[in-house]
Write a protein that holds these residues in place. Structure first.
Motif, PDB file in Angstrom:
ATOM      1  N   GLU A  59       0.795  -1.152  -0.254  1.00  0.00           N
ATOM      2  CA  GLU A  59      -0.165   0.170   0.126  1.00  0.00           C
ATOM      3  C   GLU A  59       1.025   1.430   0.194  1.00  0.00           C
ATOM      4  OE1 GLU A  59      -2.672   0.395   3.263  1.00  0.00           O
ATOM      5  OE2 GLU A  59      -3.451   1.784   2.715  1.00  0.00           O
ATOM      6  N   ASN A 114      -4.641   5.124  -2.256  1.00  0.00           N
ATOM      7  CA  ASN A 114      -5.416   5.784  -1.650  1.00  0.00           C
ATOM      8  C   ASN A 114      -6.001   6.226  -2.005  1.00  0.00           C
ATOM      9  OD1 ASN A 114      -5.826   4.277   1.558  1.00  0.00           O
ATOM     10  ND2 ASN A 114      -3.897   5.126   1.354  1.00  0.00           N
ATOM     11  N   GLU A 146      -8.238   1.852  -2.838  1.00  0.00           N
ATOM     12  CA  GLU A 146      -8.860   1.556  -1.630  1.00  0.00           C
ATOM     13  C   GLU A 146      -9.809   3.663  -0.991  1.00  0.00           C
ATOM     14  OE1 GLU A 146      -5.980   1.503   1.713  1.00  0.00           O
ATOM     15  OE2 GLU A 146      -5.652  -0.589   0.936  1.00  0.00           O
ATOM     16  N   ASP A 176     -11.353   0.871   2.668  1.00  0.00           N
ATOM     17  CA  ASP A 176     -10.896   0.954   3.626  1.00  0.00           C
ATOM     18  C   ASP A 176     -11.441   1.230   4.949  1.00  0.00           C
ATOM     19  OD1 ASP A 176      -8.412   1.399   4.639  1.00  0.00           O
ATOM     20  OD2 ASP A 176      -7.775   2.836   3.208  1.00  0.00           O
TER      21      ASP A 176
END
Ligand code: C2E
Ligand code: MG
Ligand code: MG
Ligand code: MG
Length: 283
Positions: A59, A114, A146, A176
């Motif tokens: 990530e 993200n 996410e 998330d």
């Protein structure tokens, strides 16, 4: 007189409010500079597969190396970026840089990025994602985005439509921080997810709070029934890991903190400092 007192009371708070507003304006101006002058950097945190016992992806987590204030964490500047609209440029920078990094990884592990709900409001995220993939050469199948349920709060229909368009290109979508917002079960019926990440607050409480544990177990079994991958975030201890064997993947300081990608050298894909041997992941 009463009126004057009232104004006096108001004025009492004014300097503090002013200071906060000024601080925010400075931060915003600095952030604009930071995006242009490459002061942002990305740390990567491994996602470890329970079945495979291996690192399956990373990530991307943005940081800001501020010239005078030092390293600033995303919780201290992403909200400023969201309020000012700078999130569009910031988000695009992260996406492009992370896709370019990931395109060179060997083995070709997956990348998670993200996305802020605010990015859905301003620009064509779908187009931004497609361009980042095309320019970096990263296959869409290796990218995962996410999103939090914030994406559905203002305009759920629009949020769903955009995510479905992105998903149709082969990019996967993860929810998330699941469990922290409204977390309606109807999300599972309507929304186009491949993966759900259980918020780390549940993982933190799980061992000493039976309610938290029941919720984690319910999400895991829901995931199994709906054919969704379930990820536990914020795994910090061996005890927590042992309770999470029903998940697809785990992530957290126990496995590895986020680090510059260069520190995951060669085949040693877990942070050597934590000395967690991957085979021990299978309880
Ligand atoms: P997130 O996406 O839920 O990321 C997980 C956060 O938990 C990260 O914090 C990570 O460092 C931290 N974490 C990981 N393992 C553990 C653990 O075992 N224990 C504890 N206590 N924490 C752990 P970080 O890097 O400070 O990021 C915070 C949030 O900022 C992220 O939460 C995400 O919402 C946001 N963010 C980070 N990078 C980006 C970005 O590029 N774009 C956008 N829109 N948001 C970002
Ligand atoms: Mg995340
Ligand atoms: Mg999270
Ligand atoms: Mg979070």
């Amino acid at each position: 007189r009463a009126k004057a007192d009232g104004r006096g009371g108001y004025r009492f708070f004014e300097p503090a409010m002013d200071a906060i507003a000024r601080e925010r304006a400075t931060l915003e101006a600095d952030l604009r500079e930071a995006i242009e002058h490459e002061q942002l950097l990305i740390d990567y945190q491994p996602l470890v597969g329970i079945e495979s016992g291996r690192v399956e992806g990373f990530e991307a987590l943005v940081r800001w190396q501020h010239p005078t204030r030092g390293l600033i964490m995303p919780t201290d500047f992403v909200p400023v970026a969201e309020d000012s609209g700078l999130i569009v440029d910031l988000g695009e920078w992260v996406l492009r840089r992370a896709c370019t990094d990931a395109a060179r990884w060997n083995p070709p592990l997956r990348l998670s990025v993200n996305l802020s709900p605010a990015q859905f409001g301003y620009a064509d995220v779908c187009e931004t994602v497609a361009r980042a993939l095309a320019d970096s050469g990263l296959p869409p199948q290796r990218l995962e985005l996410e999103v939090t349920e914030g994406v559905f709060i203002h305009d759920a229909k629009r949020g769903i439509a955009i995510l479905e368009r992105i998903r149709a290109t082969g990019v996967q979508i993860a929810m998330d921080d699941f469990g922290t917002g409204y977390s309606s079960l109807s999300y599972f019926r309507q929304f186009p997810f491949d993966k759900v990440k259980i918020d780390r607050s549940f993982i933190k409480d799980m061992l000493h709070n039976s309610h938290a544990r029941s919720i984690v177990e319910a999400i895991i079994s829901l995931g199994r029934g709906l054919n969704l991958q379930i990820v536990a975030e914020g795994v910090e201890t061996a005890e927590q890991l042992a309770q999470l064997q029903g998940c697809s993947q785990v992530q957290g300081y126990y496995l590895s903190p986020p680090l510059p990608i260069g520190q995951f050298a060669g085949s040693v894909l877990v942070n050597p400092q934590t000395a967690v041997e991957l085979p021990s992941l299978k309880a």
